[in-house]
Write a protein that holds these residues in place. Structure first.
Motif, short mmCIF file in Angstrom:
data_model
loop_
_atom_site.label_atom_id
_atom_site.label_comp_id
_atom_site.label_asym_id
_atom_site.label_seq_id
_atom_site.Cartn_x
_atom_site.Cartn_y
_atom_site.Cartn_z
N SER A 1 -5.30 59.54 -5.37
CA SER A 1 -6.04 58.35 -5.82
C SER A 1 -6.49 58.51 -7.27
O SER A 1 -6.46 57.55 -8.04
N ARG A 2 -6.88 59.73 -7.66
CA ARG A 2 -7.30 59.96 -9.05
C ARG A 2 -6.13 59.81 -10.02
O ARG A 2 -6.25 59.20 -11.09
N ASP A 3 -4.95 60.36 -9.63
CA ASP A 3 -3.76 60.22 -10.48
C ASP A 3 -3.33 58.76 -10.59
O ASP A 3 -2.90 58.32 -11.67
N ALA A 4 -3.47 58.02 -9.50
CA ALA A 4 -3.11 56.59 -9.54
C ALA A 4 -4.06 55.83 -10.46
O ALA A 4 -3.63 54.94 -11.22
N ALA A 5 -5.35 56.16 -10.43
CA ALA A 5 -6.32 55.50 -11.31
C ALA A 5 -6.04 55.82 -12.77
O ALA A 5 -6.13 54.95 -13.65
N ASP A 6 -5.66 57.09 -13.07
CA ASP A 6 -5.33 57.47 -14.44
C ASP A 6 -4.08 56.73 -14.92
O ASP A 6 -4.03 56.25 -16.07
N LYS A 7 -3.09 56.61 -14.05
CA LYS A 7 -1.86 55.92 -14.42
C LYS A 7 -2.10 54.43 -14.67
O LYS A 7 -1.57 53.85 -15.63
N ARG A 8 -2.95 53.84 -13.84
CA ARG A 8 -3.28 52.42 -14.02
C ARG A 8 -4.02 52.20 -15.33
O ARG A 8 -3.79 51.23 -16.04
N ALA A 9 -4.93 53.13 -15.67
CA ALA A 9 -5.69 52.99 -16.91
C ALA A 9 -4.78 53.14 -18.13
O ALA A 9 -4.95 52.43 -19.13
N LEU A 10 -3.80 54.03 -18.05
CA LEU A 10 -2.87 54.20 -19.17
C LEU A 10 -1.98 52.97 -19.35
O LEU A 10 -1.67 52.57 -20.47
N GLU A 11 -1.56 52.39 -18.24
CA GLU A 11 -0.73 51.18 -18.33
C GLU A 11 -1.48 50.01 -18.92
O GLU A 11 -0.93 49.21 -19.69
N LEU A 12 -2.78 49.90 -18.60
CA LEU A 12 -3.59 48.79 -19.11
C LEU A 12 -4.20 49.09 -20.47
O LEU A 12 -4.84 48.22 -21.07
N GLY A 13 -4.01 50.29 -20.96
CA GLY A 13 -4.57 50.67 -22.26
C GLY A 13 -6.07 50.89 -22.24
O GLY A 13 -6.72 50.76 -23.28
N GLU A 14 -6.61 51.23 -21.10
CA GLU A 14 -8.05 51.46 -20.99
C GLU A 14 -8.35 52.96 -21.05
O GLU A 14 -7.45 53.80 -21.02
N GLU A 15 -9.65 53.26 -21.13
CA GLU A 15 -10.06 54.67 -21.14
C GLU A 15 -9.91 55.27 -19.74
O GLU A 15 -10.10 54.59 -18.73
N LEU A 16 -9.58 56.54 -19.72
CA LEU A 16 -9.43 57.22 -18.44
C LEU A 16 -10.78 57.35 -17.75
O LEU A 16 -11.81 57.55 -18.40
N PRO A 17 -10.81 57.21 -16.44
CA PRO A 17 -12.09 57.37 -15.73
C PRO A 17 -12.65 58.77 -15.89
O PRO A 17 -11.90 59.74 -15.99
N ALA A 18 -13.97 58.84 -15.93
CA ALA A 18 -14.63 60.13 -16.16
C ALA A 18 -14.38 61.07 -14.99
O ALA A 18 -14.47 60.68 -13.83
N ARG A 19 -14.07 62.31 -15.30
CA ARG A 19 -13.85 63.33 -14.28
C ARG A 19 -15.19 63.92 -13.85
O ARG A 19 -16.04 64.20 -14.70
N PRO A 20 -15.40 64.13 -12.58
CA PRO A 20 -16.65 64.76 -12.14
C PRO A 20 -16.72 66.22 -12.57
O PRO A 20 -15.73 66.95 -12.49
N ILE A 21 -17.89 66.61 -13.07
CA ILE A 21 -18.09 68.00 -13.51
C ILE A 21 -18.47 68.85 -12.31
O ILE A 21 -19.47 68.57 -11.64
N PRO A 22 -17.70 69.88 -12.00
CA PRO A 22 -18.03 70.71 -10.83
C PRO A 22 -19.31 71.52 -11.07
O PRO A 22 -19.60 71.94 -12.19
N ARG A 23 -20.06 71.74 -10.01
CA ARG A 23 -21.28 72.54 -10.10
C ARG A 23 -20.92 74.02 -10.06
O ARG A 23 -20.25 74.48 -9.13
N THR A 24 -21.33 74.74 -11.09
CA THR A 24 -21.10 76.17 -11.15
C THR A 24 -22.42 76.88 -11.40
O THR A 24 -23.44 76.24 -11.71
N ILE A 25 -22.40 78.20 -11.28
CA ILE A 25 -23.62 78.97 -11.53
C ILE A 25 -24.00 78.89 -13.00
O ILE A 25 -25.19 78.89 -13.35
N GLU A 26 -22.99 78.77 -13.89
CA GLU A 26 -23.28 78.72 -15.32
C GLU A 26 -23.97 77.42 -15.73
O GLU A 26 -24.96 77.45 -16.46
N ASN A 27 -23.44 76.26 -15.26
CA ASN A 27 -24.05 75.00 -15.70
C ASN A 27 -25.27 74.60 -14.89
O ASN A 27 -25.87 73.56 -15.15
N THR A 28 -25.64 75.41 -13.89
CA THR A 28 -26.89 75.16 -13.15
C THR A 28 -27.87 76.31 -13.34
O THR A 28 -28.73 76.53 -12.50
N ARG A 29 -27.73 77.04 -14.46
CA ARG A 29 -28.61 78.17 -14.73
C ARG A 29 -30.04 77.70 -14.96
O ARG A 29 -30.28 76.55 -15.34
#
Length: 354
Positions: free
Chosen positions: A66-94
């Motif tokens: 579903s994410r690849d399909a959304a990226d492909k649709r955005a490229l075809e329409l010339g829109e910005e790619l949807p934001a990717r979710p940032i995974p929670r890690t020990i480093e970014n939740t310090r």
């Protein structure tokens, strides 16, 4: 027999009444997920675990599609790619730390201008490192020191013998050495590293672990005598900045890019990973012979504009962990410590000091 049959009939009637009385609760029970920990039978438990794992894999694959399909649709329409979710890690939740260096900290810049490493880092002094060992050296210690001498330019080795460390510091200061490194060994294995800034300190004590020498690295390369490029990653706090500058003062500040040598100190969760590489940039062009025609003159040449970087590890490879940082040169009895690691500091996995 009669008593047992009556008892069975009563049970069936009771169960029927309960099921008829609460049909909603029976449906909820059927929908409840059975976890592997709820099953005592080992074969059934492994079967349920495999089923849950397969369902999780299918769900993950569905999300990716579903994410690849959304990226492909955005490229075809010339829109910005949807934001990717940032995974929670020990480093970014310090945990929040007040000592993290900020870009506009004038007080920090004033300290860096006048600290013990400013003379070397401003190229007013040429870095010169003396390497020695503890009094009881091991068979693997000299091999490690031999590779350190190839990693650090302008470095020299002196045998320790029975000399006291304070006398060695005095000798190194008179000979205009800017740093002193002491490799400590235990049970024939290097397990600690002491770095002393000369002539005024500070003294850093590191625990050394996971040492892999060059001969044990597969497809290793041999370094040249050129001054390496230095990469320092994730030294973000005041303490980390001080340790990073101490490491930086060991190397010349004018790297020779022709040698294509890179020395990396990467800090992750207060563990400093050391790597030594050589690199080369090359265009991706390969000659492939035609399968139908075996003549070498009729070979197909496929040239790509992409440039790839290839790395070759030169070794050694090890991990450092800071144990203490002391003001001045080495003085275990009367010295003043800037920072020491204590067991009660390890209460949280998301608390870092470098």
């Amino acid at each position: 027999m009669g008593y047992n049959s009556k008892k069975r009939e009563n049970k069936e009637s009771d169960n029927g009444e309960r099921e008829d009385a609460n049909p909603s609760t029976s449906g909820v029970r059927k929908k409840e997920q059975i976890l592997p920990s709820m099953v005592k039978n080992k074969a059934k438990r492994s079967e349920i675990h495999a089923k849950l794992k397969h369902e999780k894999k299918l769900e993950k694959r569905k999300k990716l599609k579903s994410r690849d399909a959304a990226d492909k649709r955005a490229l075809e329409l010339g829109e910005e790619l949807p934001a990717r979710p940032i995974p929670r890690t020990i480093e970014n939740t310090r945990e929040a730390d007040e000592t993290v260096c900020k870009p506009g900290d004038e007080e920090l810049f004033a300290e860096l201008e006048t600290d013990e490493f400013s003379g070397v880092l401003k190229t007013e002094r040429i870095p010169k490192v003396l390497i020695t060992t503890c009094r009881f050296n091991s068979t693997r210690g000299p091999d490690f020191i031999k590779e350190l001498l190839e990693v650090i330019p302008n470095s020299a080795y002196r045998k320790r013998g029975t000399y006291d460390l304070k006398k060695i510091i005095t000798y190194a200061t008179k000979k205009d050495f800017t740093s002193l490194m002491v490799v400590h060994t235990n049970r024939r294995e290097p397990d600690a590293l002491l770095i002393i800034g000369l002539p005024d300190g500070p003294t850093a004590h590191f625990k050394l672990s996971k040492l892999v020498l060059r001969k044990d690295i597969k497809n290793h390369g041999k370094p040249t005598s050129h001054s390496p490029e230095l990469v320092l990653n994730n030294f973000t706090t005041r303490l980390g900045c001080r340790v990073g500058r101490m490491i930086q003062s060991l190397f010349p500040q004018n790297p020779e890019f022709r040698g294509r040598r890179v020395v990396t100190f990467h800090n992750q969760r207060d563990y400093i990973f050391f790597r030594h590489h050589r690199y080369v940039f090359e265009a991706k062009d390969k000659k492939r012979a035609d399968s139908k025609n075996k003549d070498k003159d009729t070979a197909e040449i496929k040239i790509s504009d992409k440039v790839k970087a290839r790395l070759q590890e030169c070794g050694p490879r090890f991990v450092l962990k800071l144990i203490s940082l002391q003001h001045g040169t080495f003085d275990p009895r009367g010295g003043e410590f800037e920072w020491t690691h204590k067991p009660e500091m390890d209460t949280s996995r998301r608390r870092f000091f470098l």
